[in-house]
Design a protein around this motif. Structure first.
Motif, PDB file in Angstrom:
ATOM      1  N   GLY A 160       0.818  -1.206   0.000  1.00 43.27           N
ATOM      2  CA  GLY A 160       0.000   0.000   0.000  1.00 43.27           C
ATOM      3  C   GLY A 160       0.850   1.254   0.000  1.00 43.27           C
ATOM      4  N   ALA A 161       0.194   2.394  -0.165  1.00 43.48           N
ATOM      5  CA  ALA A 161       0.925   3.663  -0.228  1.00 43.48           C
ATOM      6  C   ALA A 161       1.694   3.933   1.055  1.00 43.48           C
ATOM      7  CB  ALA A 161      -0.044   4.808  -0.513  1.00 43.48           C
ATOM      8  N   GLY A 162       1.102   3.583   2.211  1.00 46.19           N
ATOM      9  CA  GLY A 162       1.787   3.789   3.481  1.00 46.19           C
ATOM     10  C   GLY A 162       3.048   2.952   3.591  1.00 46.19           C
ATOM     11  N   HIS A 163       2.960   1.696   3.165  1.00 48.64           N
ATOM     12  CA  HIS A 163       4.125   0.812   3.204  1.00 48.64           C
ATOM     13  C   HIS A 163       5.242   1.354   2.308  1.00 48.64           C
ATOM     14  CE1 HIS A 163       5.865  -3.469   2.345  1.00 48.64           C
ATOM     15  NE2 HIS A 163       6.666  -2.737   3.097  1.00 48.64           N
ATOM     16  N   ILE A 201       2.019   4.922   9.247  1.00 52.24           N
ATOM     17  CA  ILE A 201       1.886   5.799   8.086  1.00 52.24           C
ATOM     18  C   ILE A 201       0.499   5.532   7.541  1.00 52.24           C
ATOM     19  CG2 ILE A 201       2.762   6.444   5.816  1.00 52.24           C
ATOM     20  CD1 ILE A 201       5.524   5.668   6.713  1.00 52.24           C
ATOM     21  N   ALA A 202      -0.386   6.481   7.785  1.00 54.67           N
ATOM     22  CA  ALA A 202      -1.823   6.282   7.570  1.00 54.67           C
ATOM     23  C   ALA A 202      -2.345   7.228   6.503  1.00 54.67           C
ATOM     24  CB  ALA A 202      -2.581   6.516   8.874  1.00 54.67           C
ATOM     25  N   SER A 203      -3.452   6.845   5.911  1.00 52.61           N
ATOM     26  CA  SER A 203      -4.128   7.742   4.979  1.00 52.61           C
ATOM     27  C   SER A 203      -4.749   8.891   5.758  1.00 52.61           C
ATOM     28  CB  SER A 203      -5.208   6.984   4.205  1.00 52.61           C
ATOM     29  OG  SER A 203      -6.261   6.600   5.061  1.00 52.61           O
ATOM     30  N   ALA A 204      -4.917  10.021   5.086  1.00 46.65           N
ATOM     31  CA  ALA A 204      -5.533  11.180   5.734  1.00 46.65           C
ATOM     32  C   ALA A 204      -6.930  10.875   6.276  1.00 46.65           C
ATOM     33  CB  ALA A 204      -5.587  12.354   4.755  1.00 46.65           C
ATOM     34  N   PRO A 205      -7.777  10.132   5.529  1.00 44.93           N
ATOM     35  CA  PRO A 205      -9.104   9.853   6.073  1.00 44.93           C
ATOM     36  C   PRO A 205      -9.075   9.060   7.380  1.00 44.93           C
ATOM     37  CG  PRO A 205      -9.046   9.380   3.732  1.00 44.93           C
ATOM     38  CD  PRO A 205      -7.642   9.645   4.151  1.00 44.93           C
ATOM     39  N   THR A 206      -8.109   8.163   7.506  1.00 47.39           N
ATOM     40  CA  THR A 206      -8.013   7.355   8.716  1.00 47.39           C
ATOM     41  C   THR A 206      -7.461   8.164   9.881  1.00 47.39           C
ATOM     42  OG1 THR A 206      -7.577   5.419   7.311  1.00 47.39           O
ATOM     43  CG2 THR A 206      -7.120   5.185   9.651  1.00 47.39           C
ATOM     44  N   ALA A 207      -6.486   9.036   9.604  1.00 46.58           N
ATOM     45  CA  ALA A 207      -5.768   9.723  10.676  1.00 46.58           C
ATOM     46  C   ALA A 207      -6.381  11.050  11.104  1.00 46.58           C
ATOM     47  CB  ALA A 207      -4.316   9.955  10.242  1.00 46.58           C
ATOM     48  N   THR A 208      -6.967  11.790  10.165  1.00 43.31           N
ATOM     49  CA  THR A 208      -7.370  13.176  10.443  1.00 43.31           C
ATOM     50  C   THR A 208      -8.280  13.337  11.656  1.00 43.31           C
ATOM     51  OG1 THR A 208      -7.032  13.833   8.144  1.00 43.31           O
ATOM     52  CG2 THR A 208      -8.499  15.215   9.464  1.00 43.31           C
ATOM     53  N   PRO A 209      -9.361  12.565  11.779  1.00 47.06           N
ATOM     54  CA  PRO A 209     -10.233  12.786  12.952  1.00 47.06           C
ATOM     55  C   PRO A 209      -9.519  12.581  14.283  1.00 47.06           C
ATOM     56  CG  PRO A 209     -11.346  11.450  11.286  1.00 47.06           C
ATOM     57  CD  PRO A 209      -9.915  11.548  10.873  1.00 47.06           C
ATOM     58  N   LEU A 210      -8.654  11.574  14.372  1.00 47.58           N
ATOM     59  CA  LEU A 210      -7.957  11.288  15.624  1.00 47.58           C
ATOM     60  C   LEU A 210      -6.843  12.297  15.887  1.00 47.58           C
ATOM     61  CD1 LEU A 210      -7.863   7.426  15.218  1.00 47.58           C
ATOM     62  CD2 LEU A 210      -9.147   8.685  16.956  1.00 47.58           C
ATOM     63  N   MET A 211      -6.238  12.819  14.818  1.00 48.68           N
ATOM     64  CA  MET A 211      -5.249  13.887  14.977  1.00 48.68           C
ATOM     65  C   MET A 211      -5.905  15.115  15.595  1.00 48.68           C
ATOM     66  SD  MET A 211      -3.349  13.412  11.270  1.00 48.68           S
ATOM     67  CE  MET A 211      -3.533  15.152  10.988  1.00 48.68           C
TER      68      MET A 211
END
Length: 321
Positions: A160-163, A201-211
């Protein structure tokens, strides 16, 4: 005159099957196949779009998660489906531009087996850490990664892109970043929040709310420039690695056996939904830019990304298993 009329009528009749197919599409439920578990970036993209298709178009839509093997399982599933255009795949950079060139045998050739429908969204990934990790900058994080034991980083899966973003950073920094693959961004984020893995290393949709809730700490984005949605987060490039860039995107694709007029009908249906203000606002809230491209634009983008990542894979000797 009579003969010309007969010829004209015959020509019109020859066009009827193709026109009829396009006008009657879709004739059953649309199946949106996602290569990662629920809660990840691809899943969020598909569910937002699926909800709009149902609301504005009245279409019956199923989001079908088929996680595993960096999205290859979902890709093969989409290619095995009937070639009538009702099974579409949400494919990311890994599935189309990385896995086929960094893995031994993915079971498909994106240049011949897949027909692009449209680009849906584009976004950066983000390097995030658990609050217990004593690093508030990329430099401090890489100092931890230089220890003999290194530091673990999770991603949504192999290839994946994160990897790939992690492997590129590892190669550029000469550090011991240890990859921990998950079966999607959702499960990976759950383990980060729980403290089972120190970084991700996460996608923006996965990380943004928790950030934004302060439950995880962002150190850097992987794109060439800062995200307009989170402009305070610096890029990896500006923190000592000029030229570094690794973005993610989701394209909607189908089997190359799907009739061209059906692919065109799909493009019209999907881009109309993607241009909805509600959809664009929902994606922006997750740190994503809506694209809604033509078929030709999608094909050109995938081709460019493929050439970029093939070179990165070859130069860095990256092999994904």
């Amino acid at each position: 005159m009579y003969r010309r009329s007969l010829i004209g009528a015959a020509a019109s009749a020859a066009l009827l099957p193709a026109v009829g197919r396009a006008q009657s599409f879709p004739s059953k439920q649309l199946r949106l196949i996602v290569g990662f578990a629920a809660g990840g970036g691809g899943d969020i993209v598909a569910r937002v779009l699926g909800a709009e298709l149902t609301k504005s178009g009245g279409y019956s839509v199923l989001v079908d998660n088929k996680p595993g093997a960096g999205g290859n399982i979902a890709t093969r599933e989409a290619l095995r489906a009937p070639s009538d255009g009702h099974a579409v795949l949400f494919a990311n950079v890994g599935m189309l531009a990385v896995n086929p060139y960094a893995m031994k045998d993915v079971g498909y050739d994106p240049t011949t087996d897949i027909a692009p429908v449209c680009l849906a969204v584009d976004f950066s990934n983000v390097l995030v850490v658990h609050p217990s990790v004593p690093a508030k900058t990329l430099g401090e994080y890489l100092a931890l990664a230089k220890r003999p034991e290194g530091i673990q980083y999770g991603s949504s899966g192999v290839g994946g892109a994160g990897h790939l973003a992690g492997e590129l950073l590892k190669a550029r920094s000469g550090t011991n970043m240890i990859h921990v693959p998950f079966r999607g961004g959702g499960p990976a984020m759950n383990d980060l929040v729980a403290g089972h893995v120190p970084s991700l290393i996460a996608s923006a949709p996965t990380a943004t709310p928790l950030m934004r809730e302060g439950r995880i700490r962002a150190l850097a984005v992987t794109g060439a420039k800062r995200s307009p949605f989170d402009p305070d987060i610096p890029t990896i490039a500006e923190q000592g690695f000029p030229g570094y860039a690794a973005t993610n995107w989701y394209a909607v694709v189908v089997s190359s056996k799907v009739p061209p007029e059906t692919v065109a009908a799909l493009n019209a249906i999907l881009t109309k939904a993607l241009k909805s203000p509600e959809v664009q606002a929902a994606y922006a809230q997750q740190g994503m830019e809506t694209i809604a491209s033509t078929q030709a634009e999608a094909a050109a983008h995938i081709a460019r990304e493929t050439e970029i990542w093939k070179k990165v894979i070859a130069d860095a000797g990256i092999r994904l298993e």
